[in-house]
Design an enzyme around this catalytic site. Structure first.
Site, short mmCIF file in Angstrom:
data_model
loop_
_atom_site.label_atom_id
_atom_site.label_comp_id
_atom_site.label_asym_id
_atom_site.label_seq_id
_atom_site.Cartn_x
_atom_site.Cartn_y
_atom_site.Cartn_z
N SER A 186 0.86 -1.20 0.00
CA SER A 186 0.00 0.00 0.00
C SER A 186 0.89 1.24 0.00
O SER A 186 1.63 1.49 0.96
CB SER A 186 -0.88 0.01 1.24
OG SER A 186 -1.38 1.33 1.43
N HIS A 233 -1.35 -1.33 -4.25
CA HIS A 233 -2.58 -0.95 -3.56
C HIS A 233 -2.57 0.57 -3.33
O HIS A 233 -1.64 1.10 -2.71
CB HIS A 233 -2.69 -1.70 -2.23
CG HIS A 233 -3.96 -1.47 -1.48
ND1 HIS A 233 -5.12 -2.16 -1.75
CD2 HIS A 233 -4.25 -0.62 -0.46
CE1 HIS A 233 -6.08 -1.75 -0.92
NE2 HIS A 233 -5.57 -0.81 -0.13
N ASP A 260 -4.52 3.81 -1.88
CA ASP A 260 -5.55 4.22 -0.94
C ASP A 260 -5.96 5.67 -1.18
O ASP A 260 -5.17 6.59 -0.98
CB ASP A 260 -5.02 4.09 0.50
CG ASP A 260 -4.94 2.65 0.96
OD1 ASP A 260 -5.95 1.93 0.82
OD2 ASP A 260 -3.87 2.24 1.45
N MET A 295 -8.38 8.67 -0.03
CA MET A 295 -9.18 9.10 1.14
C MET A 295 -9.64 10.53 0.95
O MET A 295 -8.89 11.37 0.46
CB MET A 295 -8.31 9.02 2.40
CG MET A 295 -7.73 7.66 2.65
SD MET A 295 -6.84 7.63 4.22
CE MET A 295 -6.19 5.95 4.17
N HIS A 315 -8.32 1.52 -3.83
CA HIS A 315 -9.24 1.36 -2.69
C HIS A 315 -9.77 2.74 -2.33
O HIS A 315 -9.06 3.56 -1.76
CB HIS A 315 -8.45 0.72 -1.53
CG HIS A 315 -9.19 0.62 -0.24
ND1 HIS A 315 -8.55 0.41 0.96
CD2 HIS A 315 -10.52 0.69 0.05
CE1 HIS A 315 -9.44 0.35 1.93
NE2 HIS A 315 -10.64 0.53 1.41
N MET A 347 -11.78 5.26 -0.23
CA MET A 347 -12.39 5.53 1.08
C MET A 347 -12.97 6.93 0.98
O MET A 347 -12.45 7.89 1.56
CB MET A 347 -11.33 5.40 2.17
CG MET A 347 -10.94 3.95 2.44
SD MET A 347 -9.31 3.76 3.19
CE MET A 347 -8.31 3.82 1.70
N MET A 357 -11.73 -5.31 5.64
CA MET A 357 -10.83 -4.44 6.42
C MET A 357 -10.58 -5.07 7.79
O MET A 357 -11.52 -5.47 8.48
CB MET A 357 -11.47 -3.06 6.63
CG MET A 357 -11.62 -2.21 5.38
SD MET A 357 -10.10 -1.90 4.47
CE MET A 357 -9.05 -1.11 5.70
N ASP A 360 -6.96 -6.10 4.44
CA ASP A 360 -6.26 -4.81 4.49
C ASP A 360 -6.24 -4.26 5.91
O ASP A 360 -7.29 -3.99 6.49
CB ASP A 360 -7.00 -3.85 3.54
CG ASP A 360 -6.32 -2.50 3.38
OD1 ASP A 360 -5.25 -2.29 3.97
OD2 ASP A 360 -6.88 -1.67 2.64
C1 DX5 Z 1 -5.96 1.79 5.81
C2 DX5 Z 1 -5.60 1.51 4.38
C3 DX5 Z 1 -4.59 0.46 4.27
C4 DX5 Z 1 -3.29 0.79 4.95
C5 DX5 Z 1 -2.66 -0.47 5.41
O1 DX5 Z 1 -6.93 2.73 5.86
O2 DX5 Z 1 -6.73 1.13 3.62
O3 DX5 Z 1 -4.38 0.06 2.93
O4 DX5 Z 1 -2.41 1.49 4.14
O5 DX5 Z 1 -1.51 -0.13 6.13
P1 DX5 Z 1 -0.82 -1.14 7.16
O6 DX5 Z 1 -0.41 -2.33 6.36
O7 DX5 Z 1 0.34 -0.36 7.68
O8 DX5 Z 1 -1.85 -1.47 8.19
ZN ZN Z 2 -6.40 0.08 1.61
#
Ligand code: DX5
Ligand code: ZN
Length: 216
Positions: free
Chosen positions: A9, A34, A36, A38, A67, A69, A138, A176
């Protein structure tokens, strides 16, 4: 699924040097990137959007697993596919028009996934499951890397696997949050096909070794 796939990620990468970070985890053996996204509303953090993805896209042939969010992702899913996402997943908690959002992703030419928070019933996948390429479970509340894997997530992964095996045998299970070299084996054994790993890859002195160990 014979081999567990590892999806570093980039949330845990250096945002000022993301191109090098992606190339680094690619050469270290990461299978999937991956990404993320947000919005500061669905989760209490902000990252980046389309331009990061389109700028990274030419740097690697690796699969981009985006992904989201964000609230009401249906507004933006097509643009994420056009920016270079190979798969777009969004949260069931954040969208009223889940079917429509999934259809838009597919029509735009990408694979689609649905994500559930740790306190959302695993059954929430069920109404949409035949459309899904990915069930994203998650194992932390989303928003930040480096959190601890939530107890009870293994049972939820097993429950998702059961649903997948029954209704969508070609879909993959992705887990994740809080995945480490210590807990990766039991997560894979519970049914995960893809392990997202942020801090355990980007924070490792030897990223290739970390990915090798995560793969088990
Ligand atoms: C959390 C993200 C994850 C995050 C995972 O909100 O969706 O993808 O980056 O990070 P680690 O592996 O450090 O928990
Ligand atoms: Zn993620």
């Amino acid at each position: 699924m014979s081999k567990t796939l590892i999806a570093p990620s980039i949330l845990s990468g250096n945002f000022a040097d993301m191109g090098s970070e992606v190339k680094s985890v690619e050469s270290a053996g990461g299978d999937i990137i991956h990404v993320d996204v947000m919005d500061g509303v669905f989760v209490p953090n902000l990252t980046f959007g389309f331009k990061m993805i389109s700028d990274l896209r030419p740097l690697t042939k690796r699969f981009f697993d985006v992904h989201l969010m964000i609230v009401d992702p249906v507004r933006y899913v097509e643009r994420f596919v056009k920016s270079g996402a190979d798969l777009v997943s969004f949260h069931v908690e954040a969208e009223k028009e889940v079917d429509r959002a999934l259809d838009i992703i597919k029509a735009a030419g990408a694979k689609c996934g649905l994500a559930i928070n740790p306190d959302t019933p695993v059954e929430s996948f069920k109404p949409y499951i035949k459309k899904l390429d990915l069930l994203l479970v998650m194992s932390v509340f989303p928003g930040f890397g480096g959190q601890k894997f939530i107890d009870g997530s293994l049972e939820r992964i097993a429950e998702a696997k059961k649903l997948r095996d029954e209704y969508a045998p070609n879909a993959l299970i992705e887990v994740d949050g809080g995945v480490t070299v210590e807990n990766c084996k039991e997560i894979a054994a519970a049914g995960a096909d893809i392990l997202v790993a942020g801090s355990s890859v980007f924070g490792a002195n030897d990223r290739a070794e970390a990915i090798k160990q995560l793969r088990g």
